[in-house]
Design a protein around this motif. Sequence first.
Motif, PDB file in Angstrom:
ATOM      1  N   ASP A 123      20.769  -1.681   5.816  1.00  0.00           N
ATOM      2  CA  ASP A 123      19.731  -0.683   5.536  1.00  0.00           C
ATOM      3  C   ASP A 123      18.893  -0.370   6.768  1.00  0.00           C
ATOM      4  O   ASP A 123      18.241   0.673   6.836  1.00  0.00           O
ATOM      5  CB  ASP A 123      18.807  -1.172   4.415  1.00  0.00           C
ATOM      6  CG  ASP A 123      19.504  -1.180   3.060  1.00  0.00           C
ATOM      7  OD1 ASP A 123      20.538  -0.498   2.919  1.00  0.00           O
ATOM      8  OD2 ASP A 123      19.021  -1.896   2.154  1.00  0.00           O
ATOM      9  N   HIS A 163      18.342   8.020  10.170  1.00  0.00           N
ATOM     10  CA  HIS A 163      18.204   7.765   8.728  1.00  0.00           C
ATOM     11  C   HIS A 163      17.582   6.388   8.483  1.00  0.00           C
ATOM     12  O   HIS A 163      17.994   5.650   7.581  1.00  0.00           O
ATOM     13  CB  HIS A 163      19.565   7.862   8.025  1.00  0.00           C
ATOM     14  CG  HIS A 163      20.173   9.231   8.037  1.00  0.00           C
ATOM     15  ND1 HIS A 163      19.490  10.365   7.627  1.00  0.00           N
ATOM     16  CD2 HIS A 163      21.413   9.639   8.415  1.00  0.00           C
ATOM     17  CE1 HIS A 163      20.279  11.428   7.753  1.00  0.00           C
ATOM     18  NE2 HIS A 163      21.451  11.013   8.228  1.00  0.00           N
ATOM     19  N   GLY A 164      16.602   6.040   9.319  1.00  0.00           N
ATOM     20  CA  GLY A 164      15.879   4.792   9.150  1.00  0.00           C
ATOM     21  C   GLY A 164      16.576   3.578   9.730  1.00  0.00           C
ATOM     22  O   GLY A 164      16.043   2.462   9.636  1.00  0.00           O
ATOM     23  N   ARG A 165      17.738   3.758  10.328  1.00  0.00           N
ATOM     24  CA  ARG A 165      18.472   2.625  10.905  1.00  0.00           C
ATOM     25  C   ARG A 165      18.371   2.669  12.429  1.00  0.00           C
ATOM     26  O   ARG A 165      18.473   3.734  13.036  1.00  0.00           O
ATOM     27  CB  ARG A 165      19.950   2.668  10.510  1.00  0.00           C
ATOM     28  CG  ARG A 165      20.220   2.562   9.016  1.00  0.00           C
ATOM     29  CD  ARG A 165      21.720   2.534   8.776  1.00  0.00           C
ATOM     30  NE  ARG A 165      22.069   2.377   7.378  1.00  0.00           N
ATOM     31  CZ  ARG A 165      22.473   3.370   6.572  1.00  0.00           C
ATOM     32  NH1 ARG A 165      22.572   4.607   7.053  1.00  0.00           N
ATOM     33  NH2 ARG A 165      22.768   3.130   5.321  1.00  0.00           N
ATOM     34  N   LEU A 202      23.957  11.457  12.218  1.00  0.00           N
ATOM     35  CA  LEU A 202      23.130  12.302  11.350  1.00  0.00           C
ATOM     36  C   LEU A 202      23.991  13.144  10.425  1.00  0.00           C
ATOM     37  O   LEU A 202      23.709  13.271   9.224  1.00  0.00           O
ATOM     38  CB  LEU A 202      22.224  13.188  12.195  1.00  0.00           C
ATOM     39  CG  LEU A 202      21.054  12.490  12.889  1.00  0.00           C
ATOM     40  CD1 LEU A 202      20.445  13.380  13.959  1.00  0.00           C
ATOM     41  CD2 LEU A 202      19.983  12.102  11.864  1.00  0.00           C
ATOM     42  N   GLY A 232      25.519  11.380   7.320  1.00  0.00           N
ATOM     43  CA  GLY A 232      24.661  11.179   6.159  1.00  0.00           C
ATOM     44  C   GLY A 232      24.111   9.772   6.030  1.00  0.00           C
ATOM     45  O   GLY A 232      24.504   8.853   6.738  1.00  0.00           O
ATOM     46  N   LYS A 233      23.195   9.611   5.082  1.00  0.00           N
ATOM     47  CA  LYS A 233      22.522   8.326   4.880  1.00  0.00           C
ATOM     48  C   LYS A 233      23.463   7.259   4.350  1.00  0.00           C
ATOM     49  O   LYS A 233      23.339   6.088   4.681  1.00  0.00           O
ATOM     50  CB  LYS A 233      21.337   8.502   3.930  1.00  0.00           C
ATOM     51  CG  LYS A 233      20.214   9.370   4.495  1.00  0.00           C
ATOM     52  CD  LYS A 233      19.048   9.484   3.518  1.00  0.00           C
ATOM     53  CE  LYS A 233      17.934  10.351   4.091  1.00  0.00           C
ATOM     54  NZ  LYS A 233      16.796  10.479   3.129  1.00  0.00           N
ATOM     55  N   ASP A 234      24.402   7.650   3.505  1.00  0.00           N
ATOM     56  CA  ASP A 234      25.371   6.697   2.956  1.00  0.00           C
ATOM     57  C   ASP A 234      26.509   6.550   3.964  1.00  0.00           C
ATOM     58  O   ASP A 234      27.610   7.087   3.779  1.00  0.00           O
ATOM     59  CB  ASP A 234      25.886   7.176   1.599  1.00  0.00           C
ATOM     60  CG  ASP A 234      24.782   7.250   0.552  1.00  0.00           C
ATOM     61  OD1 ASP A 234      23.874   6.403   0.606  1.00  0.00           O
ATOM     62  OD2 ASP A 234      24.828   8.158  -0.298  1.00  0.00           O
TER      63      ASP A 234
END
Length: 426
Positions: free
Chosen positions: A40, A80-82, A340, A343-345
Motif C-alpha cells: 500500500d 498513488h500514495g506509494r 500513473l 492505476g491504483k490497483d
Amino acid sequence: MTRTARRGLALATAITLLVASAACTGDDGGGGGTVPGVTDTEIVVGTHMPLTGPASAGYSKIAPATKAYFDHVNANGGVHGRKITYKIMDDGYNPANTQQVVRQLVLQDKVFAILNGLGTPTHTGVLDFLKSNRVPDLFVASGSRSWDQPDRYPGTFGFNPDYTVEGKILAHHVKTSLPGRKVCFLGQDDDFGRDSLVGVEKVLGAGVVAAKQTYVTSNTNVAPQIGAFKAAGCQVVILATVPGFTALAVGTAARLNFKPQWLVSNVGADHPTLAKQLGAAAGLLEGMVGANYLPMQNDAADPWIQLFTKVNKEYNGDAPFDGNTVYGMAVGYLFVQVLLAAGKDLTREAVTEAVAKGGYQGPGLAPLRYSDTDHSGYGGQRLTRVSGGTQAYFGPTYETDEGDGPVREHTAAPVAPPANGVPTAS
C-alpha cells in the motif's frame, strides 16, 4: 562473444530457469494474489548496471540519477500514495554476473519489475528468465532490436532508439554532408555493433563501407583495428562503441597520426564522459559528430535541464551533470508516467498494458513508439557536434524505422515538464 561463452550463457540461463521454476510460489503477478514488490505504501523495482568494469565510465551514473528522480517524486507524494524504492545491482557488464543479480532481484528481493537494465550482451541473457517469471522488463538501456519482439517477449520494452535506426541516421549524414568520403566502421562484437552496421549499410549500401572492424570489451587494445582503418585510407569512421572504447579509438588514432571524421553512436558520444577519460587529450574530440534524443546536458535554458539539475542538486549529491544524468532521470520520468497510467490497483499485467497503450511525451526530441506491436522506444535522433570543447545540436531531428523506410525530419517540439517536475494521471 565466443561460441564457448555463448554455450556457457545458454547453460547458465537453463539452470537459472530451473531454479526459478522451483522457487516460484504460484503468484501470477497479475492480480491473482499479492503482487511482488507492491504494498500500500511502496513499489520496489530493480536494475542491473555496470557500476564497475569496462562500461562503467559514464554508465555508472545512470541508475543513481534515476533514483534521485524517484526520491524527488517520493518527496512530492509518490505515485498513488506509494513511494518508489530502486534496488541497483552491479553486474560489471559481465553477462554471467547479470544473471546472478537479476535472479537475486526477482527471486529474493521480489521486485515488481526490472527497470532500465543496461547492456546488449548482459540483458540478452535474462530475457527468458524474466519472461518465465512474468516480470515486467521495462526500458532496457540498449538499442538492440532484441527488445522489440512483442510476440516473443510481451513484457520487454526498449527505451533507446534502436541501433539500426541510429545507424541509418548517422549514415544519412555521411551521404548528405560527407559524400565521396571513404567510410569505415568499428562496432562492438554483439548485436550492438551488428545492428548498427545494418542501419549504416541500409543507407550507404553494403559495398560502400571500406573496412569493418569489431572489438570485445575484454580487450582494450584497439590498435590493430585503428591501424587497419589508417591503412585503408578511411576518411570517416563510424563508431558503435561504449564510452571507454570511443575514448580508446580516438586516443589510439592520435598515437597513429590518423585523423578521420568521427561519427559516434549515442551510447558512446557523451562529451563530458569522454573528456574525463581522455583528460589532457580531450581536444581530440573536437569536431566529433554524435547523436542524441534527449535535451543536451549543457543547455541551461531548457526547462527539462533546469528540472533535472535541481533534482540532481537536491537528491543526487550535486554529482557532475552529464548526458548520463539526463538519461537516468528521463527514464525515471517515463516510469512514473506509466505507473500513473497503470492505476491504483497496480499489477504487472496493468503496467505492461499501460506501456503498450503509448501516447507518452516527455523530454525526448523524437517520438516514443510504444504500441501493442512496437516495443522499441524512441524512434529518432538529432545530430550533435563538439566545437570549442562544447557539444551542441545541429540540424533537424530525424526519425526512421528499422527497415527500408526513409530518414525524414521530425518537427514536433518536446513538451514542457510539469511545474513541480512530477507527471499527473491523465
